[in-house]
Design a protein around this motif. Structure first.
Motif, mmCIF file in Angstrom:
data_model
loop_
_atom_site.group_PDB
_atom_site.id
_atom_site.type_symbol
_atom_site.label_atom_id
_atom_site.label_comp_id
_atom_site.label_asym_id
_atom_site.label_seq_id
_atom_site.Cartn_x
_atom_site.Cartn_y
_atom_site.Cartn_z
ATOM 1 N N MET A 119 45.448 -34.250 71.035
ATOM 2 C CA MET A 119 46.434 -33.667 71.927
ATOM 3 C C MET A 119 47.707 -34.487 71.846
ATOM 4 S SD MET A 119 43.984 -33.108 75.234
ATOM 5 C CE MET A 119 42.531 -32.050 75.130
ATOM 6 N N GLY A 120 48.845 -33.830 71.868
ATOM 7 C CA GLY A 120 50.091 -34.567 71.865
ATOM 8 C C GLY A 120 51.257 -33.719 71.411
ATOM 9 N N PRO A 121 52.461 -34.299 71.456
ATOM 10 C CA PRO A 121 53.650 -33.547 71.056
ATOM 11 C C PRO A 121 53.773 -33.421 69.549
ATOM 12 C CG PRO A 121 54.240 -35.792 71.652
ATOM 13 C CD PRO A 121 52.780 -35.653 71.940
ATOM 14 N N VAL A 122 54.365 -32.319 69.116
ATOM 15 C CA VAL A 122 54.724 -32.112 67.713
ATOM 16 C C VAL A 122 56.186 -31.687 67.681
ATOM 17 C CG1 VAL A 122 52.389 -31.513 67.029
ATOM 18 C CG2 VAL A 122 53.957 -29.698 67.728
ATOM 19 N N TRP A 123 56.810 -31.810 66.521
ATOM 20 C CA TRP A 123 58.249 -31.566 66.416
ATOM 21 C C TRP A 123 58.536 -30.629 65.249
ATOM 22 C CZ3 TRP A 123 55.866 -36.140 67.411
ATOM 23 C CH2 TRP A 123 56.191 -36.795 68.610
ATOM 24 N N ARG A 124 59.394 -29.651 65.490
ATOM 25 C CA ARG A 124 59.755 -28.705 64.426
ATOM 26 C C ARG A 124 61.269 -28.539 64.377
ATOM 27 N NH1 ARG A 124 54.765 -24.310 64.446
ATOM 28 N NH2 ARG A 124 53.157 -25.926 64.341
ATOM 29 N N ASN A 125 61.794 -28.745 63.208
ATOM 30 C CA ASN A 125 63.239 -28.631 63.004
ATOM 31 C C ASN A 125 63.578 -27.173 62.713
ATOM 32 O OD1 ASN A 125 65.909 -29.112 62.565
ATOM 33 N ND2 ASN A 125 65.638 -30.355 60.727
ATOM 34 N N GLU A 126 63.464 -26.353 63.740
ATOM 35 C CA GLU A 126 63.695 -24.926 63.620
ATOM 36 C C GLU A 126 64.698 -24.480 64.672
ATOM 37 O OE1 GLU A 126 59.769 -23.443 64.246
ATOM 38 O OE2 GLU A 126 59.105 -23.848 62.198
ATOM 39 N N LYS A 127 65.212 -23.286 64.503
ATOM 40 C CA LYS A 127 66.183 -22.761 65.454
ATOM 41 C C LYS A 127 65.508 -22.517 66.798
ATOM 42 C CE LYS A 127 69.580 -19.082 66.144
ATOM 43 N NZ LYS A 127 70.166 -17.832 65.586
ATOM 44 N N PRO A 128 65.998 -23.143 67.858
ATOM 45 C CA PRO A 128 65.381 -22.927 69.169
ATOM 46 C C PRO A 128 65.767 -21.573 69.750
ATOM 47 C CG PRO A 128 67.283 -24.375 69.386
ATOM 48 C CD PRO A 128 67.117 -24.102 67.913
ATOM 49 N N GLY A 129 64.993 -21.118 70.696
ATOM 50 C CA GLY A 129 65.275 -19.854 71.368
ATOM 51 C C GLY A 129 64.723 -19.901 72.780
ATOM 52 N N PRO A 130 64.808 -18.796 73.526
ATOM 53 C CA PRO A 130 64.290 -18.772 74.901
ATOM 54 C C PRO A 130 62.804 -19.135 74.934
ATOM 55 C CG PRO A 130 65.624 -16.824 74.452
ATOM 56 C CD PRO A 130 65.431 -17.527 73.145
ATOM 57 N N GLY A 131 62.478 -20.209 75.659
ATOM 58 C CA GLY A 131 61.096 -20.649 75.744
ATOM 59 C C GLY A 131 60.548 -21.268 74.482
ATOM 60 N N ARG A 132 61.388 -21.460 73.483
ATOM 61 C CA ARG A 132 60.955 -22.017 72.194
ATOM 62 C C ARG A 132 61.712 -23.320 71.960
ATOM 63 N NH1 ARG A 132 58.697 -19.716 67.529
ATOM 64 N NH2 ARG A 132 59.182 -20.798 65.584
ATOM 65 N N PHE A 133 61.004 -24.425 72.002
ATOM 66 C CA PHE A 133 61.632 -25.733 71.894
ATOM 67 C C PHE A 133 61.209 -26.441 70.612
ATOM 68 C CE2 PHE A 133 61.400 -24.734 76.410
ATOM 69 C CZ PHE A 133 62.710 -24.922 76.780
ATOM 70 N N ARG A 134 61.966 -27.447 70.255
ATOM 71 C CA ARG A 134 61.692 -28.188 69.028
ATOM 72 C C ARG A 134 60.634 -29.272 69.223
ATOM 73 N NH1 ARG A 134 68.029 -28.709 67.042
ATOM 74 N NH2 ARG A 134 68.013 -26.869 65.682
ATOM 75 N N GLN A 135 60.315 -29.554 70.463
ATOM 76 C CA GLN A 135 59.207 -30.460 70.771
ATOM 77 C C GLN A 135 58.304 -29.754 71.760
ATOM 78 O OE1 GLN A 135 60.043 -34.591 71.970
ATOM 79 N NE2 GLN A 135 58.461 -34.412 73.516
ATOM 80 N N PHE A 136 57.010 -29.722 71.473
ATOM 81 C CA PHE A 136 56.070 -29.093 72.395
ATOM 82 C C PHE A 136 54.689 -29.694 72.161
ATOM 83 C CE2 PHE A 136 56.590 -26.573 68.574
ATOM 84 C CZ PHE A 136 55.285 -26.313 68.154
ATOM 85 N N TYR A 137 53.787 -29.430 73.090
ATOM 86 C CA TYR A 137 52.447 -30.009 73.036
ATOM 87 C C TYR A 137 51.471 -29.071 72.337
ATOM 88 C CZ TYR A 137 52.669 -34.335 75.692
ATOM 89 O OH TYR A 137 52.910 -35.616 76.080
ATOM 90 N N GLN A 138 50.597 -29.659 71.534
ATOM 91 C CA GLN A 138 49.463 -28.938 70.986
ATOM 92 C C GLN A 138 48.166 -29.607 71.419
ATOM 93 O OE1 GLN A 138 49.936 -28.492 66.710
ATOM 94 N NE2 GLN A 138 50.960 -26.539 66.985
ATOM 95 N N CYS A 139 47.123 -28.829 71.428
ATOM 96 C CA CYS A 139 45.831 -29.291 71.910
ATOM 97 C C CYS A 139 44.778 -28.716 70.964
ATOM 98 C CB CYS A 139 45.640 -28.778 73.338
ATOM 99 S SG CYS A 139 44.207 -29.416 74.179
ATOM 100 N N ASP A 140 44.360 -29.499 69.962
ATOM 101 C CA ASP A 140 43.557 -29.001 68.851
ATOM 102 C C ASP A 140 42.123 -29.516 68.893
ATOM 103 O OD1 ASP A 140 46.058 -28.151 68.103
ATOM 104 O OD2 ASP A 140 45.884 -28.807 66.025
ATOM 105 N N ALA A 141 41.228 -28.718 68.299
ATOM 106 C CA ALA A 141 39.866 -29.164 68.016
ATOM 107 C C ALA A 141 39.486 -28.622 66.650
ATOM 108 C CB ALA A 141 38.896 -28.678 69.077
ATOM 109 N N ASP A 142 38.910 -29.465 65.802
ATOM 110 C CA ASP A 142 38.576 -29.076 64.435
ATOM 111 C C ASP A 142 37.245 -29.676 64.019
ATOM 112 O OD1 ASP A 142 41.358 -27.996 62.953
ATOM 113 O OD2 ASP A 142 41.694 -29.351 64.641
ATOM 114 N N THR A 143 36.548 -28.945 63.156
ATOM 115 C CA THR A 143 35.341 -29.447 62.511
ATOM 116 C C THR A 143 35.605 -29.497 61.010
ATOM 117 O OG1 THR A 143 33.886 -28.500 64.196
ATOM 118 C CG2 THR A 143 32.895 -29.053 62.079
#
Length: 538
Positions: A119-143
């Motif tokens: 779990m933690g923040p990730v960063w994307r160098n993309e065009k921001p928009g309403p409710g869409r930010f360049r830093q946001f949290y993800q919460c992953d589980a993988d096998t």
């Protein structure tokens, strides 16, 4: 002599595409992450915290090109101006690429399969928009290292449990499952296999993904000669013949075909549910288990009739059938997890089952329009990612939950208050008696009650109460010289006081006092009593 130029003051503003989070937002996110982590842990996954910075090379497809080195990621080169420039580094784009690197680097020390959550923040160098930010949290589980689709079924079940754990009840969500191999089979039947058909495959995949927006006729046009939109712009089509287009459209419309079949079919299909099987996707409040339980069987049969000549397509359907049976054995039927061929989710990345969690209730957008809330999580099987590091295929599957979208959904449904309950405020009537006030607040904290002493200028008592109001404090504690001499304290119920001020008459105000004088020794008990009356925990 010219005056030296003053250094301009920096602007106090967040960078474009970023935002700040305060109080309740941070607390609520932390609580949600803790709840999801509890489910992950219950399923046997271990926590992993990897670096927030990776080499760009490790990010694979996000490797920057010469002209636009920061495309997609926030990247920089170590010692770029030196004689020997160093590696390109980047803020992590997601939590999956770092997992592939960690597994490849530490595989000799890790259990196989390796089950991790992060779990933690990730960063994307993309065009921001309403409710869409360049830093946001993800919460992953993988096998990683489990080739069986039992791992995919487990991820889907765990995702359902996570949604319910954080407050999304059954009926307000559906998890939709598809398989990349099935779509590959459909493309093969339509004559789109082979490297020379890459352009046509791309157009077809994009067209399928736009079904909700363009409708069946729009998709059909893009499969053929092309489509002109309302503005007059023309989108080139895939140029498929009628037979190929028909096969793809049968796949695209498989849900609607089965809905209609079940509505028009025998009585045991239609039962008494208004609208028939359509409730599975659009009307979760009308779900009926007797109808839901046959959905997966019917949709699998429909897809088999389309991909039958394709070996890879049939293999994908067998995997979907296995997933469905494993979920049913655990009590996860199509009322929660449904096979849905319309899921087209990053299918250039995934190699097998894919899944997406959709919230099915409607909300009002900022313009007052009714909207379906939509997707809050997704994932699938990706067997090629670790291969980039090791040269050997390593099976893997996982899911990523959008925590910020889940929080927004709970707020939209009124299941979470935006305002966080503030601390009890011990006011300061005599600055020379700060030790007394600190003793009070220490007693409250030791009793598990959130509390603080007012540390601003105590000269104006009204400002102290304004501060408590701004903090959302439920209670204020007051002890002046007179109270000290009598061995009592005043305990002010700020929530009740606000309610009385809003609507009560003078007589009601007299009958319902919001300030209580209690012995100093009863301070903690009285505060607890007031908090309990308002349903506030410790």
């Amino acid at each position: 002599m010219a005056k030296p130029k003053k250094t301009p003051r920096p602007k106090a503003q967040t960078p474009k595409g970023f935002r700040d989070y305060f109080g309740a937002e941070v607390t609520q996110r932390a609580e949600m992450l803790q709840a999801i982590a509890g489910v992950y842990h219950r399923y046997g996954f271990d926590a992993l915290e990897s670096s927030g910075v990776e080499t760009v090379e490790a990010l694979g497809k996000f490797l920057p090109d010469v002209d636009r080195p920061n495309e997609g990621v926030f990247a920089w080169q170590e010692d770029a101006e030196g004689d020997k420039p160093g590696d390109w580094l980047a803020l992590r784009y997601d939590l999956t690429a770092p997992l592939a690197r960690v597994y490849a680097q530490h595989q000799n020390d890790l259990p196989k399969p390796y089950r991790r959550y992060a779990m933690g923040p990730v960063w994307r160098n993309e065009k921001p928009g309403p409710g869409r930010f360049r830093q946001f949290y993800q919460c992953d589980a993988d096998t990683v290292g489990a080739p069986s689709v039992a791992a995919d079924a487990e991820i889907c079940a765990m995702l359902a449990d996570c949604l319910e754990e954080v407050g999304i009840p059954r009926g307000d969500y559906v998890i939709r499952v598809n398989n990349r191999k099935v779509l590959n089979g459909v493309l093969e039947v339509a004559g789109l296999a082979g490297d020379d058909k890459e352009r046509e495959r791309g157009i077809v995949l994009r067209a399928i993904d736009k079904l909700d927006r363009l409708g069946p006729e729009g998709v059909r046009a893009l499969l053929g000669e092309g489509r002109k939109d309302e503005s007059g712009d023309f989108a080139e089509g895939a140029g498929l013949d009628e037979a190929a287009s028909a096969a793809i459209m049968r796949f695209v419309l498989a849900n609607d075909i089965i809905k209609q079949k079940l509505q028009d079919g025998p009585a045991e299909y239609s039962q008494t549910v208004p609208g028939g099987i359509g409730f599975l996707i659009k009307d979760p409040q009308s779900r009926d288990a007797n109808i839901a339980k046959i959905w997966n069987e019917e949709i699998l049969a429909q897809l088999l009739s389309i991909v039958q000549p394709s070996k890879i397509g049939v293999e994908g359907l067998q995997e979907l059938s296995t997933v469905s049976k494993l979920l049913a054995a655990q009590g996860y039927g199509p009322d929660r997890i449904v096979i849905d061929p319309s899921v087209v989710r990053g299918l250039g990345y995934y190699t097998g089952p894919v899944y997406e969690a959709e919230l099915t209730f409607d909300i009002q957008d900022e313009k007052g329009r009714t909207r379906n809330f939509g997707s809050v999580a997704g994932g699938g099987r990706y067997d090629d990612l670790v291969k980039r590091f090791t040269g050997q295929e390593v099976p893997a599957t996982g899911v990523s939950i959008g925590v910020d979208r889940l929080l927004a959904a709970l707020h939209a449904k009124g299941r979470m208050q935006i305002m966080e309950q503030g601390p009890v405020v011990v006011t300061v009537m005599d600055r020379d008696r700060m030790a007394d006030y600190q003793t009070m607040v220490a007693e409250l904290r030791q009793a598990g009650i959130r509390a603080e002493v007012y540390l601003g200028n105590p000269k104006n008592f009204g400002n102290q109460l304004k501060y408590a109001d701004k903090r959302g404090s439920p209670v204020a504690v007051i002890e002046g010289g007179d109270e000290k001499a009598k061995g009592v304290v005043q305990v002010k119920d700020l929530i009740l006081g606000a309610q009385i001020a809003e609507s009560a008459t003078l007589e009601e105000w007299k009958d319902r006092p919001s300030q209580f004088e209690v012995p100093r020794s009863d301070l903690v008990a009285k505060v607890r009593e007031i908090l309990a009356q308002h349903g506030i925990g410790k």
